[in-house]
Write a protein that holds these residues in place. Sequence first.
Motif, PDB file in Angstrom:
ATOM      1  N   GLN A   1       0.853  -1.185   0.000  1.00 33.54           N
ATOM      2  CA  GLN A   1       0.000   0.000   0.000  1.00 33.54           C
ATOM      3  C   GLN A   1       0.888   1.233   0.000  1.00 33.54           C
ATOM      4  OE1 GLN A   1      -3.633   0.192   2.567  1.00 33.54           O
ATOM      5  NE2 GLN A   1      -2.548   1.902   3.526  1.00 33.54           N
ATOM      6  N   THR A   2       0.671   2.113  -0.955  1.00 30.81           N
ATOM      7  CA  THR A   2       1.537   3.276  -1.090  1.00 30.81           C
ATOM      8  C   THR A   2       0.720   4.458  -1.604  1.00 30.81           C
ATOM      9  OG1 THR A   2       3.602   4.072  -2.094  1.00 30.81           O
ATOM     10  CG2 THR A   2       2.230   2.619  -3.435  1.00 30.81           C
ATOM     11  N   SER A   3       1.402   5.499  -2.024  1.00 28.04           N
ATOM     12  CA  SER A   3       0.738   6.689  -2.554  1.00 28.04           C
ATOM     13  C   SER A   3       1.342   7.036  -3.909  1.00 28.04           C
ATOM     14  CB  SER A   3       0.909   7.869  -1.589  1.00 28.04           C
ATOM     15  OG  SER A   3       2.259   8.302  -1.581  1.00 28.04           O
ATOM     16  N   PRO A   4       0.653   7.827  -4.721  1.00 26.88           N
ATOM     17  CA  PRO A   4       1.193   8.194  -6.038  1.00 26.88           C
ATOM     18  C   PRO A   4       2.486   8.995  -5.947  1.00 26.88           C
ATOM     19  CG  PRO A   4      -1.158   8.662  -5.918  1.00 26.88           C
ATOM     20  CD  PRO A   4      -0.708   8.342  -4.528  1.00 26.88           C
ATOM     21  N   GLN A   5       2.718   9.655  -4.811  1.00 27.59           N
ATOM     22  CA  GLN A   5       3.917  10.472  -4.659  1.00 27.59           C
ATOM     23  C   GLN A   5       5.130   9.656  -4.221  1.00 27.59           C
ATOM     24  OE1 GLN A   5       0.892  11.404  -3.108  1.00 27.59           O
ATOM     25  NE2 GLN A   5       0.407  12.633  -4.928  1.00 27.59           N
ATOM     26  N   ALA A   6       4.904   8.483  -3.646  1.00 30.30           N
ATOM     27  CA  ALA A   6       6.014   7.640  -3.208  1.00 30.30           C
ATOM     28  C   ALA A   6       6.740   7.066  -4.423  1.00 30.30           C
ATOM     29  CB  ALA A   6       5.498   6.517  -2.312  1.00 30.30           C
ATOM     30  N   GLN A   7       7.961   6.594  -4.201  1.00 27.53           N
ATOM     31  CA  GLN A   7       8.770   6.086  -5.309  1.00 27.53           C
ATOM     32  C   GLN A   7       8.088   4.914  -6.011  1.00 27.53           C
ATOM     33  OE1 GLN A   7      12.792   5.212  -4.185  1.00 27.53           O
ATOM     34  NE2 GLN A   7      13.481   4.861  -6.269  1.00 27.53           N
ATOM     35  N   LEU A   8       7.541   3.982  -5.228  1.00 28.74           N
ATOM     36  CA  LEU A   8       6.847   2.841  -5.820  1.00 28.74           C
ATOM     37  C   LEU A   8       5.595   3.298  -6.559  1.00 28.74           C
ATOM     38  CD1 LEU A   8       6.526  -0.189  -6.244  1.00 28.74           C
ATOM     39  CD2 LEU A   8       5.400  -0.328  -4.002  1.00 28.74           C
ATOM     40  N   GLY A   9       4.870   4.243  -5.964  1.00 25.49           N
ATOM     41  CA  GLY A   9       3.668   4.761  -6.608  1.00 25.49           C
ATOM     42  C   GLY A   9       3.977   5.450  -7.928  1.00 25.49           C
ATOM     43  N   GLN A  10       5.070   6.191  -7.969  1.00 27.59           N
ATOM     44  CA  GLN A  10       5.473   6.848  -9.213  1.00 27.59           C
ATOM     45  C   GLN A  10       5.859   5.815 -10.275  1.00 27.59           C
ATOM     46  OE1 GLN A  10       8.511   9.799  -8.496  1.00 27.59           O
ATOM     47  NE2 GLN A  10       7.361  10.771  -6.844  1.00 27.59           N
ATOM     48  N   PHE A  11       6.533   4.754  -9.842  1.00 38.46           N
ATOM     49  CA  PHE A  11       6.961   3.710 -10.778  1.00 38.46           C
ATOM     50  C   PHE A  11       5.760   3.040 -11.446  1.00 38.46           C
ATOM     51  CE2 PHE A  11       7.717  -0.890 -11.334  1.00 38.46           C
ATOM     52  CZ  PHE A  11       8.669  -0.839 -12.351  1.00 38.46           C
ATOM     53  N   VAL A  12       4.791   2.602 -10.647  1.00 40.20           N
ATOM     54  CA  VAL A  12       3.641   1.905 -11.229  1.00 40.20           C
ATOM     55  C   VAL A  12       2.756   2.868 -12.016  1.00 40.20           C
ATOM     56  CG1 VAL A  12       3.639   0.066  -9.512  1.00 40.20           C
ATOM     57  CG2 VAL A  12       2.304   2.126  -9.085  1.00 40.20           C
ATOM     58  N   GLY A  13       2.706   4.126 -11.573  1.00 42.17           N
ATOM     59  CA  GLY A  13       1.937   5.115 -12.322  1.00 42.17           C
ATOM     60  C   GLY A  13       2.511   5.336 -13.708  1.00 42.17           C
ATOM     61  N   THR A  14       3.840   5.363 -13.792  1.00 42.81           N
ATOM     62  CA  THR A  14       4.502   5.515 -15.091  1.00 42.81           C
ATOM     63  C   THR A  14       4.244   4.307 -15.980  1.00 42.81           C
ATOM     64  OG1 THR A  14       6.247   6.888 -14.118  1.00 42.81           O
ATOM     65  CG2 THR A  14       6.731   5.830 -16.231  1.00 42.81           C
ATOM     66  N   LYS A  15       4.314   3.104 -15.402  1.00 45.47           N
ATOM     67  CA  LYS A  15       4.055   1.889 -16.179  1.00 45.47           C
ATOM     68  C   LYS A  15       2.622   1.870 -16.704  1.00 45.47           C
ATOM     69  CE  LYS A  15       8.096   0.158 -15.930  1.00 45.47           C
ATOM     70  NZ  LYS A  15       8.928   0.130 -17.168  1.00 45.47           N
ATOM     71  N   PHE A  16       1.699   2.305 -15.877  1.00 44.14           N
ATOM     72  CA  PHE A  16       0.301   2.361 -16.312  1.00 44.14           C
ATOM     73  C   PHE A  16       0.161   3.303 -17.507  1.00 44.14           C
ATOM     74  CE2 PHE A  16      -3.952   4.042 -16.474  1.00 44.14           C
ATOM     75  CZ  PHE A  16      -4.771   2.962 -16.174  1.00 44.14           C
ATOM     76  N   ASP A  17       0.734   4.488 -17.395  1.00 40.14           N
ATOM     77  CA  ASP A  17       0.625   5.476 -18.477  1.00 40.14           C
ATOM     78  C   ASP A  17       1.276   4.968 -19.765  1.00 40.14           C
ATOM     79  OD1 ASP A  17      -0.694   7.175 -16.757  1.00 40.14           O
ATOM     80  OD2 ASP A  17       1.100   8.310 -16.213  1.00 40.14           O
ATOM     81  N   GLU A  18       2.410   4.271 -19.625  1.00 36.33           N
ATOM     82  CA  GLU A  18       3.093   3.741 -20.809  1.00 36.33           C
ATOM     83  C   GLU A  18       2.221   2.718 -21.533  1.00 36.33           C
ATOM     84  OE1 GLU A  18       6.749   2.189 -19.373  1.00 36.33           O
ATOM     85  OE2 GLU A  18       7.737   4.149 -19.192  1.00 36.33           O
ATOM     86  N   LEU A  19       1.627   1.803 -20.774  1.00 43.60           N
ATOM     87  CA  LEU A  19       0.773   0.787 -21.386  1.00 43.60           C
ATOM     88  C   LEU A  19      -0.516   1.399 -21.925  1.00 43.60           C
ATOM     89  CD1 LEU A  19       1.118  -2.296 -18.995  1.00 43.60           C
ATOM     90  CD2 LEU A  19       1.909  -2.104 -21.355  1.00 43.60           C
ATOM     91  N   TRP A  20      -1.047   2.351 -21.209  1.00 41.27           N
ATOM     92  CA  TRP A  20      -2.310   2.975 -21.612  1.00 41.27           C
ATOM     93  C   TRP A  20      -2.188   3.624 -22.991  1.00 41.27           C
ATOM     94  CZ3 TRP A  20      -7.002   2.425 -19.635  1.00 41.27           C
ATOM     95  CH2 TRP A  20      -8.006   3.331 -19.997  1.00 41.27           C
ATOM     96  N   ASP A  21      -1.047   4.230 -23.263  1.00 48.15           N
ATOM     97  CA  ASP A  21      -0.842   4.953 -24.518  1.00 48.15           C
ATOM     98  C   ASP A  21       0.009   4.195 -25.531  1.00 48.15           C
ATOM     99  OD1 ASP A  21      -2.334   7.212 -23.766  1.00 48.15           O
ATOM    100  OD2 ASP A  21      -0.653   8.023 -22.634  1.00 48.15           O
ATOM    101  N   ALA A  22       0.338   2.940 -25.236  1.00 45.22           N
ATOM    102  CA  ALA A  22       1.175   2.167 -26.164  1.00 45.22           C
ATOM    103  C   ALA A  22       0.446   1.941 -27.488  1.00 45.22           C
ATOM    104  CB  ALA A  22       1.551   0.829 -25.539  1.00 45.22           C
TER     105      ALA A  22
END
Length: 357
Positions: free
Chosen positions: A226-247
């Motif tokens: 459990q994390t937040s979008p601002q945490a390092q893990l949250g930023q990592f998964v958020g970036t992966k989501f955006d990459e796949l979403w727009d692939a």
Amino acid sequence: MGEGSRLRAKTANFFVAWVQRRRYYAIIAAALIVVTVGLLFFARSLSDYGKNLSLNLGADLIGTIVVLFLIAPFLTKADRLNEAVLDRFNHRAFIRQAAGARHQIKIMELWTDLLQGGYQDEFLAALKEVLSRKVEVRILLLDPDARAAEQRADDLLQQTDVVDNILDNLRVLNEFKRDLPEHMRKYLDVRTYKALPPVQMYRVDDHVIVSFYPVNMTSWNAAQYQTSPQAQLGQFVGTKFDELWDARSTRWLDQFWSLTLEDEQGERYETRFVTDDEQIYVSGRKIVERNLRSGIDGMPVWIVNGNSKGEVHRSRRYLLTPLDQTSADLAVAIDHFNRKYGDTHQDVILKVTASPE
């Protein structure tokens, strides 16, 4: 050298070493001190200088005390509450959280059992509630035709039918979206992706739950972070989501269920389709009915497809071939159609083959 002298020398050396390790901070601090002293010096000509200085310093001191002793502990506690490791994914808790979403819900999964069994009705009701409040819902699921689906099935020792689970999710979401009122439907976006992501993600507003894909176990039965979008893990998964979403290989939900073919006259046909490795089969009754005179066998067509970026692509030329009862491909195609669309397929099946020209 006496004990006192050695102590003073040791203290001086420690201070010099400390400053050297933090020389950039020391330079900045020194510059700030110089600027502060300069401002205070030039402000001496103001009336009631001493009173104003005392008043401002007192206010700053009170603010510092409030931040250090009241706000900082509260924020630290909040951070600790937001960062946690859970034994497994809590479906009921996530559904309750989703029902209270204010801004967005994002899910990145292979498939989710929130859309199956005892969770389905409750989760769909929560989605319908938040969609009525104009909350944006984005769901990314693995394309069941992707090789990554086979890879994950191998990870699970072939004990879980990955493809069937994904297809079931996509059918549920397709029916759910189809039955939504138009003003709610536009806030729900479902897409399928090709590449296996390193993590799963469930996000409601600023609350993020992340898990990795363990071998021999579904991800929601593994440890959850459990994390937040601002945490390092949250930023990592958020970036992966955006990459796949727009692939470019990512497709909308509608594109998973139908394929657009275009003939030489520019007429387009929306057809059901399945794939077996690289081979494409389409449901061809409408195509046959519109081309009774000219015939179907060897008819040239082009696949017109778009992606999540809004780019429309017209493929190279293909040829259509009807499958008769003696064709070895017929049983394979029917099995894929029944599996994908969930009913007994009675339509004419056409094989889409790349043109040699």
